[in-house]
Write an enzyme that holds these catalytic residues in place. Structure first.
Site, short mmCIF file in Angstrom:
data_model
loop_
_atom_site.label_atom_id
_atom_site.label_comp_id
_atom_site.label_asym_id
_atom_site.label_seq_id
_atom_site.Cartn_x
_atom_site.Cartn_y
_atom_site.Cartn_z
N ASP A 173 -1.03 2.82 -5.32
CA ASP A 173 -0.84 1.42 -5.78
C ASP A 173 -1.95 1.20 -6.58
OD1 ASP A 173 -1.86 1.84 -3.04
OD2 ASP A 173 -2.59 -0.03 -3.03
N ASN A 208 -7.19 7.72 4.54
CA ASN A 208 -8.50 8.02 4.46
C ASN A 208 -8.31 9.17 4.75
OD1 ASN A 208 -8.18 7.54 6.73
ND2 ASN A 208 -10.04 6.45 6.80
N ASN A 245 -8.64 4.19 -0.44
CA ASN A 245 -9.91 5.28 -0.19
C ASN A 245 -8.65 6.67 0.22
OD1 ASN A 245 -11.61 4.02 1.40
ND2 ASN A 245 -9.73 2.94 2.63
N HIS A 264 0.75 -1.12 0.29
CA HIS A 264 0.17 -0.07 -0.22
C HIS A 264 0.65 1.40 0.16
CE1 HIS A 264 -4.34 0.78 0.05
NE2 HIS A 264 -3.88 1.46 1.19
#
Length: 197
Positions: free
Chosen positions: A95, A70, A116, A23
């Site tokens: 990603d 997020n 997110n 991520h």
């Protein structure tokens, strides 16, 4: 005459436990670009680590939001507003689960695809018209990844040595793609970056 302003955003999660996870490929790529340009993202303000430089006859700001994924949009909106960077001059490096590891793709707009960080940036900017440089990380059930591996756990797991090496090999193409984006326009950059499978 003032130089045109561009913002390059690497997405990831802060903290040592996320450092080499899938991520965080956006963080890794932006850190490596800064290193190649003899800079480091060491200035912290507006919820991000950043550096600014003159490169390719423009002013580049590189940032890594230090909020969690997020809430990434807060930092992006602050930098864009302060430096008066138009949305079409923003490239977000992140990603992508739906592309195999090492694949690159430059796109403009489109949906967040469940990411997110992208959702947050779209919300904070009030637009999805920024550019996204997607780096494939694969997904459970594809390639050598077991289908029962939960997606949330997969993206937050450390990359294999092979994946990390592949990402390292892609940095030169990412750098050249950004240079072309700035000097020759997005269409030319897309034709080069999107051919890297």
């Amino acid at each position: 005459m003032s130089l045109p302003e561009y913002l390059i955003v690497g997405l990831g999660n802060p903290g040592s436990k996320y450092t080499d996870t899938r991520h965080n490929v956006g963080f890794i790529a932006v850190d490596e670009l800064a290193r190649r340009w003899k800079e480091s993202l060491s200035t912290e303000k507006w919820n991000a680590l950043s550096c600014r430089m003159v490169q390719w006859d423009c002013r580049l700001t590189l940032i890594k939001p230090v909020t969690f994924m997020n809430l990434s949009g807060r930092a992006v909106a602050e930098y864009a507003k302060f430096y008066k960077i138009p949305v079409q001059n923003i490239i977000v490096v992140h990603d992508d689960l739906d592309m195999h590891p090492g694949r690159l793709k430059l796109v403009r707009g489109g949906g967040a695809g469940g990411h997110n960080g992208i959702k947050s940036i779209t919300q904070s900017l009030g637009s999805n018209e920024f550019f996204r440089l997607k780096i494939g990380i694969g997904r459970p059930g594809k390639g050598d990844v077991h289908a029962d591996f939960p997606v949330e756990k997969y993206v937050l797991s450390v990359m294999s040595a092979e994946e990390a090496s592949l990402l390292e090999d892609r940095i030169a193409s990412i750098e050249e793609g950004i240079r072309m984006f700035i000097n020759d326009g997005p269409a030319k950059a897309m034709s080069i970056i999107n051919s890297i499978k």
